[in-house]
Design an enzyme around this catalytic site. Sequence first.
Site, short mmCIF file in Angstrom:
data_model
loop_
_atom_site.label_atom_id
_atom_site.label_comp_id
_atom_site.label_asym_id
_atom_site.label_seq_id
_atom_site.Cartn_x
_atom_site.Cartn_y
_atom_site.Cartn_z
CE LYS A 99 15.70 -6.19 84.87
NZ LYS A 99 14.91 -5.43 85.86
N GLY A 160 8.36 -5.82 92.59
CA GLY A 160 7.76 -4.88 93.53
C GLY A 160 6.99 -5.51 94.67
CB ALA A 187 11.97 -8.99 90.25
N GLY A 188 11.60 -8.67 93.44
CA GLY A 188 10.90 -9.28 94.54
C GLY A 188 11.52 -9.10 95.91
#
Length: 259
Positions: A99, A160, A187-188
């Site tokens: 990743k 985050g 993400a998010g």
Amino acid sequence: MNDPLRLYDVELDSRLLVGTAQYPSPAILAEALAASRAEVVTVSLRREAGGGRAGQTFWGLIRSLGMRVLPNTAGCRTVKEAVTTAQMARELFGTDWIKLEVIADEDLLAPDVFGLVEAARILSDEGFKVFPYTTDDLRVADKLLDAGCKVLMPWGAPIGSGRGLNNIFALRAMRARFPDTPLVIDAGLGAPSQAAQAFELGYDAVLLNTAIARAGDPVAMARAFAGACEAGRAAFRAQPIEPRDMAAPSTPVIGQGFS
């Protein structure tokens, strides 16, 4: 109905990928991973290697769960740093999956898309199977595919943040532009409903960490996300109705008596 996900040369039953950082304890981490039914976990090389051999206990836990490891280059801010970290991760974890993160700034932890494309090309040429953490920009996506990536991982929102899918229009456009490329929201995400929404848009998988690890009950939240991913994918395959501006009666009025 069997609906496997194929990432590079690997077929997976679960479409939820999870991270391994920030959990209250190794025991809760292990229980949450089991509850998530995920088959792939992301692991930071810094976490594994930190404190001499202290990371061996953590690595032993991950191996005991029998999950596929997706090492990441979290925290890297230059192409050289990301490439070197990926090379070390391949040696340590015994996988050519990576990743790829090249971070641009401290405030949003947004991807440095210029460095990302450069690093992706270098690593692809070295035989890595690159999972790039990127933005929802279509031109950047084109360049990442040209660089050798066969999976794209656009962010939903800053890492985050728990804000969910900030730019639905752009994410729809990316899905339409690349219908045959596996797309993973990375993400998010903060709530299971947001994961379901990603699948309803046609995305193939989601990757998350903080939403589970920092929840009041990480194990229960992992279980909730697992269910939401399955529901969202099932809804997409069932072809939801299109939104309407006006009401449409669900009960026919033909044949009814009126006074």
